[in-house]
Design a protein around this motif. Structure first.
Motif, mmCIF file in Angstrom:
data_model
loop_
_atom_site.group_PDB
_atom_site.id
_atom_site.type_symbol
_atom_site.label_atom_id
_atom_site.label_comp_id
_atom_site.label_asym_id
_atom_site.label_seq_id
_atom_site.Cartn_x
_atom_site.Cartn_y
_atom_site.Cartn_z
ATOM 1 N N TRP A 4 0.814 -1.228 0.000
ATOM 2 C CA TRP A 4 0.000 0.000 0.000
ATOM 3 C C TRP A 4 0.840 1.268 0.000
ATOM 4 C CZ3 TRP A 4 -3.432 -1.750 4.711
ATOM 5 C CH2 TRP A 4 -4.250 -2.798 4.305
ATOM 6 N N VAL A 5 2.054 1.183 0.486
ATOM 7 C CA VAL A 5 2.840 2.404 0.645
ATOM 8 C C VAL A 5 3.936 2.446 -0.416
ATOM 9 C CG1 VAL A 5 2.298 2.687 3.089
ATOM 10 C CG2 VAL A 5 4.290 1.351 2.442
ATOM 11 N N THR A 54 5.800 5.748 -1.452
ATOM 12 C CA THR A 54 6.754 6.853 -1.485
ATOM 13 C C THR A 54 8.150 6.381 -1.097
ATOM 14 O OG1 THR A 54 4.921 7.997 -0.459
ATOM 15 C CG2 THR A 54 6.920 9.270 -0.841
ATOM 16 N N ARG A 55 9.141 6.849 -1.786
ATOM 17 C CA ARG A 55 10.508 6.493 -1.443
ATOM 18 C C ARG A 55 11.315 7.759 -1.255
ATOM 19 N NH1 ARG A 55 8.487 3.051 0.050
ATOM 20 N NH2 ARG A 55 8.231 0.944 -0.710
ATOM 21 N N ASN A 56 11.856 7.933 -0.074
ATOM 22 C CA ASN A 56 12.668 9.101 0.220
ATOM 23 C C ASN A 56 14.129 8.676 0.207
ATOM 24 O OD1 ASN A 56 14.185 11.009 1.990
ATOM 25 N ND2 ASN A 56 12.192 12.014 2.064
ATOM 26 N N VAL A 83 16.105 7.481 3.297
ATOM 27 C CA VAL A 83 15.774 6.242 4.008
ATOM 28 C C VAL A 83 16.557 5.071 3.423
ATOM 29 C CG1 VAL A 83 13.915 4.658 4.635
ATOM 30 C CG2 VAL A 83 13.446 7.107 4.467
ATOM 31 N N SER A 99 13.488 0.457 5.304
ATOM 32 C CA SER A 99 12.157 0.918 5.680
ATOM 33 C C SER A 99 11.374 -0.210 6.337
ATOM 34 C CB SER A 99 11.470 1.452 4.428
ATOM 35 O OG SER A 99 10.181 1.892 4.711
ATOM 36 N N ILE A 100 10.414 -0.795 5.659
ATOM 37 C CA ILE A 100 9.619 -1.880 6.239
ATOM 38 C C ILE A 100 10.382 -3.200 6.142
ATOM 39 C CG2 ILE A 100 7.517 -3.248 5.860
ATOM 40 C CD1 ILE A 100 6.125 -0.649 5.078
ATOM 41 N N LEU A 103 13.800 1.128 11.503
ATOM 42 C CA LEU A 103 14.030 1.941 10.311
ATOM 43 C C LEU A 103 15.456 2.503 10.377
ATOM 44 C CD1 LEU A 103 12.178 3.954 8.239
ATOM 45 C CD2 LEU A 103 12.858 5.538 10.010
ATOM 46 N N PRO A 156 10.781 16.997 6.090
ATOM 47 C CA PRO A 156 10.325 15.682 6.537
ATOM 48 C C PRO A 156 10.950 14.554 5.722
ATOM 49 C CG PRO A 156 8.629 16.735 5.217
ATOM 50 C CD PRO A 156 9.748 17.728 5.329
ATOM 51 N N ILE A 157 11.178 13.427 6.363
ATOM 52 C CA ILE A 157 11.781 12.267 5.699
ATOM 53 C C ILE A 157 10.854 11.055 5.715
ATOM 54 C CG2 ILE A 157 13.681 10.593 5.772
ATOM 55 C CD1 ILE A 157 15.437 12.807 6.974
ATOM 56 N N CYS A 158 10.452 10.646 6.904
ATOM 57 C CA CYS A 158 9.622 9.445 6.945
ATOM 58 C C CYS A 158 8.676 9.432 8.128
ATOM 59 C CB CYS A 158 10.484 8.192 6.916
ATOM 60 S SG CYS A 158 11.576 8.084 8.310
ATOM 61 N N TYR A 210 -4.532 3.917 5.010
ATOM 62 C CA TYR A 210 -3.148 4.101 4.548
ATOM 63 C C TYR A 210 -3.096 4.954 3.279
ATOM 64 C CZ TYR A 210 -0.614 1.254 7.936
ATOM 65 O OH TYR A 210 -0.035 0.801 9.086
ATOM 66 N N GLU A 216 -0.798 8.074 2.630
ATOM 67 C CA GLU A 216 0.042 8.167 1.437
ATOM 68 C C GLU A 216 -0.207 9.476 0.690
ATOM 69 O OE1 GLU A 216 2.974 5.851 1.047
ATOM 70 O OE2 GLU A 216 2.262 6.222 -0.984
ATOM 71 N N CYS A 230 1.639 12.144 2.656
ATOM 72 C CA CYS A 230 3.074 11.830 2.690
ATOM 73 C C CYS A 230 3.678 11.870 1.289
ATOM 74 C CB CYS A 230 3.310 10.460 3.322
ATOM 75 S SG CYS A 230 3.013 10.467 5.102
ATOM 76 N N GLY A 231 2.951 11.331 0.320
ATOM 77 C CA GLY A 231 3.455 11.288 -1.058
ATOM 78 C C GLY A 231 3.728 12.691 -1.583
ATOM 79 N N GLY A 261 6.939 13.929 -0.220
ATOM 80 C CA GLY A 261 8.118 13.067 -0.384
ATOM 81 C C GLY A 261 8.479 12.304 0.881
ATOM 82 N N VAL A 262 7.505 12.080 1.729
ATOM 83 C CA VAL A 262 7.736 11.389 3.008
ATOM 84 C C VAL A 262 7.476 9.898 2.832
ATOM 85 C CG1 VAL A 262 6.882 11.141 5.375
ATOM 86 C CG2 VAL A 262 7.085 13.417 4.345
ATOM 87 N N GLU A 263 8.400 9.077 3.288
ATOM 88 C CA GLU A 263 8.230 7.640 3.153
ATOM 89 C C GLU A 263 7.509 7.061 4.363
ATOM 90 O OE1 GLU A 263 11.288 5.691 1.378
ATOM 91 O OE2 GLU A 263 10.977 3.761 2.364
ATOM 92 N N ILE A 264 6.478 6.270 4.115
ATOM 93 C CA ILE A 264 5.804 5.573 5.208
ATOM 94 C C ILE A 264 6.571 4.293 5.482
ATOM 95 C CG2 ILE A 264 3.687 4.472 6.003
ATOM 96 C CD1 ILE A 264 2.140 6.435 4.305
ATOM 97 N N ALA A 265 7.153 4.201 6.673
ATOM 98 C CA ALA A 265 7.968 3.040 7.023
ATOM 99 C C ALA A 265 7.158 2.141 7.945
ATOM 100 C CB ALA A 265 9.242 3.519 7.695
#
Lengths: 315, 315
Positions: free
Chosen positions: A19-20, A22-24, A27, A30-31, A36, B84-86, B106, B110, B113-114, B117-121
């Motif tokens: 579902w997620v 975005t890639r910064n 990082v 991540s998951i 992290l 912001p990063i994650c 989620y 997203e 966050c998207g 540019g923030v990554e959901i970890a």
């Protein structure tokens, strides 16, 4: 409609990863690991402890609750080989919760954090029916230990004695005398920070055992895309584990394989390691092979090692 | 025995600051600001959102819940001027919670966050009676905006329009048509990340307004050890705020001063700032003087500005 108890925790995490998106670039991990990791070496982990699920006020003192929540959170930093820096608590508490109770809870957190030089920083506080501690810990390492590095031919190691925390929990619930090591392990687990740091550069994969070997070994095998074999004869047996199983009719191996919350480290290395690292006993409990999945080798035969540890959502 | 509702949230935080003692040299800002700051510029914040307290499923879509929790958490990074990063989520959900509901939740996270540019970890998931989101966000800045830098002679500024979120909440609760800006502000607040970054080097103190100006202005005054004066005539009045107060008998000024959850930035500067920064309207709403406490200047008279915003624990 599909719900959480249909999928279980592992199934939910697999869905979540899809579902997620975005890639910064800051990082690195991540998951899918214990914590992290940012490219600059910052390591962050977040964990939750809920009354009735993770602790009971019947036999946890307020200090024990604070100690265990902080220790269990810091254990994820240990699993990454990180040096811990600070700790944040989001506190959910009933408005009638006594200040003295909270003071004692924080003093338990201070006990474990103070010993490790970890600063307890701010956080949030919210009114709630139940006591819940949602904890975040930060650390640093530019050389994190990951779950994904195990290779065929590696040896599998575990620190300490598995199943001890579960024995302690059962002894506390039943009001049984004795079993002091086990009770201490359940109420006041020790995050293996010094061990994690000592393992940097020496091991190919590492994680902490929080949900039981049977569950966590499968996770390591999956993350590393290898076959993991736990050798039954090598499983360390703490005297209190054997005594409890004998007196109360459980199986020592089931407690050792499925009992969670020991917060010991499970790790792999390409070569023999000493019996003791950072003052902790280390046991070789198996090996890594080509293939996939986690297995238990018993009497020369391989059986699938079923994840019978804790799952928050399974029926 | 003293309990949480006797002390209130602010009183509890004051006690808490006396209970924790460890100091780690890697920590630059610990308790008392919007977020924790490490010496290397890492900024971390942790916030909790509970069903029935922070959101209601009666008028929040699953996407709105995810969006708001992420946006409100990221707002603390905006208040520090951090990039912001994650983002990590500790999820508490009932075992019967539908997977489709969580997927939509989620996707709301997203969305915000998207865009940034923030990554959901990763994070944690725990079975619970109630839906609770305990969120952590990480960012970076080597030049954080703090609550503690305001000086006598500075001017006091606020971005956007205060009280709009409260109007939106009331309109949603009562099922009132219209008030679209206000409803959007309540369901989908925008973290002022670009504004926070633009304010670096230009302002002496900054925080986000999450509990209402009347509560948060007192916090800024206290952290900076100054007297803060909000000038009544300068408070910006959004047309929907005035219309709502007129139609439903509330006071626009009470909504503007005590309504929380706008997630706008409150900041001080030694010189005039433009009317618009990072595409946002900026309003000068007061001034800083020698002394202490927060006051409202109305008709030339100073009255104490009482913290009537949200307190999780007060009776």
């Amino acid at each position: 409609m599909l719900n959480l108890e249909d999928l279980g925790e592992e199934g939910f995490l697999e869905r979540l990863a899809t579902w997620v998106k975005t890639r910064n670039p800051a990082v690195r991990i991540s998951i899918g690991d214990d914590a992290l990791v940012l490219r600059d070496g910052t390591v962050v982990t977040s964990d939750s402890y809920e009354e009735g699920v993770h602790f009971s006020r019947l036999y946890f003192s307020p200090e024990d609750i604070g100690f265990k929540a902080a220790a269990a959170t810091l254990s994820d930093l240990a699993a990454m080989g990180a040096e811990p820096i600070c700790f944040l608590l989001n506190l959910f508490a009933p408005p009638r919760c006594e200040i003295d109770f909270l003071k004692r809870l924080y003093s338990g957190m201070e006990e474990v954090c103070g010993r490790l030089g970890v600063e307890i920083a701010g956080g949030d506080s919210v009114a709630s029916d139940k006591l819940i501690l949602s904890c975040t810990a930060l650390g640093k390492t530019t050389d994190p230990l990951l779950r994904s590095g195990a290779l065929a031919g590696d040896l599998l190691y575990l620190s300490g004695f598995p199943g001890l925390s579960r024995v302690g929990q059962q002894a506390l619930r039943r009001g049984v005398e004795g079993f002091e090591d086990a009770k201490r392990r359940h109420l006041r687990p020790q995050p293996r920070i010094a061990l994690g740091i000592a393992l940097r550069g020496k091991v190919s994969a590492c994680m902490d055992v929080s949900d039981g070997i049977s569950t966590d070994a499968g996770r390591l095998a999956k993350a590393s895309k290898v076959k993991l074999v736990v050798e039954y004869e090598r499983l360390p047996r703490h005297p209190e584990l054997l005594a409890f199983a004998e007196q109360y009719g459980g199986h020592w191996d089931s407690l050792a394989l499925n009992g969670g919350e020991d917060y010991e480290l499970l790790f792999t290395a390409s070569h023999d390691l000493p019996d003791c690292i950072a003052d902790l006993p280390i046991h070789r409990i198996g090996r890594i092979e080509e293939g996939k999945g986690a297995f238990l080798e018993i009497g020369g035969e391989l059986r699938p090692l079923l994840p019978k540890g804790w799952d928050h959502f399974s029926k």
